[in-house]
Design a protein around this motif. Sequence first.
Motif, short mmCIF file in Angstrom:
data_model
loop_
_atom_site.label_atom_id
_atom_site.label_comp_id
_atom_site.label_asym_id
_atom_site.label_seq_id
_atom_site.Cartn_x
_atom_site.Cartn_y
_atom_site.Cartn_z
N ARG A 1 0.85 -1.20 0.00
CA ARG A 1 0.00 0.00 0.00
C ARG A 1 0.88 1.25 0.00
O ARG A 1 1.84 1.35 0.76
N ILE A 2 0.53 2.19 -0.88
CA ILE A 2 1.29 3.43 -1.05
C ILE A 2 0.38 4.62 -0.74
O ILE A 2 -0.77 4.66 -1.17
N ALA A 3 0.93 5.58 -0.01
CA ALA A 3 0.20 6.83 0.26
C ALA A 3 0.54 7.84 -0.83
O ALA A 3 1.67 8.31 -0.92
N LEU A 4 -0.43 8.16 -1.67
CA LEU A 4 -0.20 9.11 -2.75
C LEU A 4 -0.48 10.52 -2.25
O LEU A 4 -1.57 11.07 -2.43
N HIS A 5 0.51 11.09 -1.63
CA HIS A 5 0.42 12.47 -1.13
C HIS A 5 1.41 13.30 -1.94
O HIS A 5 2.59 13.39 -1.60
N GLY A 6 0.94 13.87 -3.05
CA GLY A 6 1.81 14.63 -3.93
C GLY A 6 2.69 13.76 -4.80
O GLY A 6 3.69 14.23 -5.33
N ILE A 7 2.32 12.48 -4.95
CA ILE A 7 3.09 11.58 -5.81
C ILE A 7 2.14 10.76 -6.67
O ILE A 7 0.93 10.74 -6.46
#
Length: 287
Positions: free
Chosen positions: A196-202
């Motif tokens: 799981r990846i947190a897409l915060h500005g990416i």
Amino acid sequence: MGTSWSVRFAAPAGCDPAAVEAAILARLDTIIVEMSHWRADSLISAYNRAEAGSWHSLPDDFAAVIVTALDVAARSGGAFDPAIGRLVGLAGFGPDPALRSDATTALTLARQNAGWRRLRFRDGRLLQPGGLTLDLSGIAKGHAVDTVADALGALGIAHALVEIGGELVGRGVRPDGDPWWVDLENPPGNPLPPLRIALHGIAVATSGDYRRGAHSIDPRTGRSTDNGVRSVSVIHTSAMLADAWATALTVAGPEAGLDLARREGIAARIVGDREWLSPALVEMLEY
């Protein structure tokens, strides 16, 4: 682009969803008219039909994609190549099914006319050296994701998750304060633990052979890749670059792809008979 799109966003006060949708569609239409080789009236189709030695002025979106495509092509040693449209057509993945062919003579001729090194781009103009066919499928979709997110920002929407054909970018946070969490897709039958990846500005882009078959073409051979890679996911601040590098690492193969990701500082997961994580991705996950 032959795929679907979706956008989730935290609507500011007074936001009109219909106006937001219209802005998104207008932005996508611009990109499609310029870079969709599935449309005979697009700028890229006109370029692909153009006479040898002709120069073509490119609008901003097209120019930005070409500049990035040429840079990734050079950095990847040609593993990513925007100038293999005829090879893609021969493999049966282009807009004209009638072009599909396994003939050695056709493949040889297509390889002679292909290749990013034949391209010349200067002062906003692109040279058609003759017989060269662009295919920006491995980068234009990522660019579209970035531009839609930018268009939302221009409307005052700072918190959004944009997805086009499985390529995603997250801006800001969810209404509950969490980042935009996404799970990297695993190839069917591959018992990997979820990532799981947190897409915060990416952004994240995935290239794989388990939906459309082996559609990634190795520019060095002109044929579909057969190097054991099932999928590659790349996390980057730019969806356009994530898209292009996912293609490049898929073509490069597990070992060479991991070496390339390490050299370029790319956060990537390569899946074949096992999983490889680049140092930049390991560092991101640990952080």
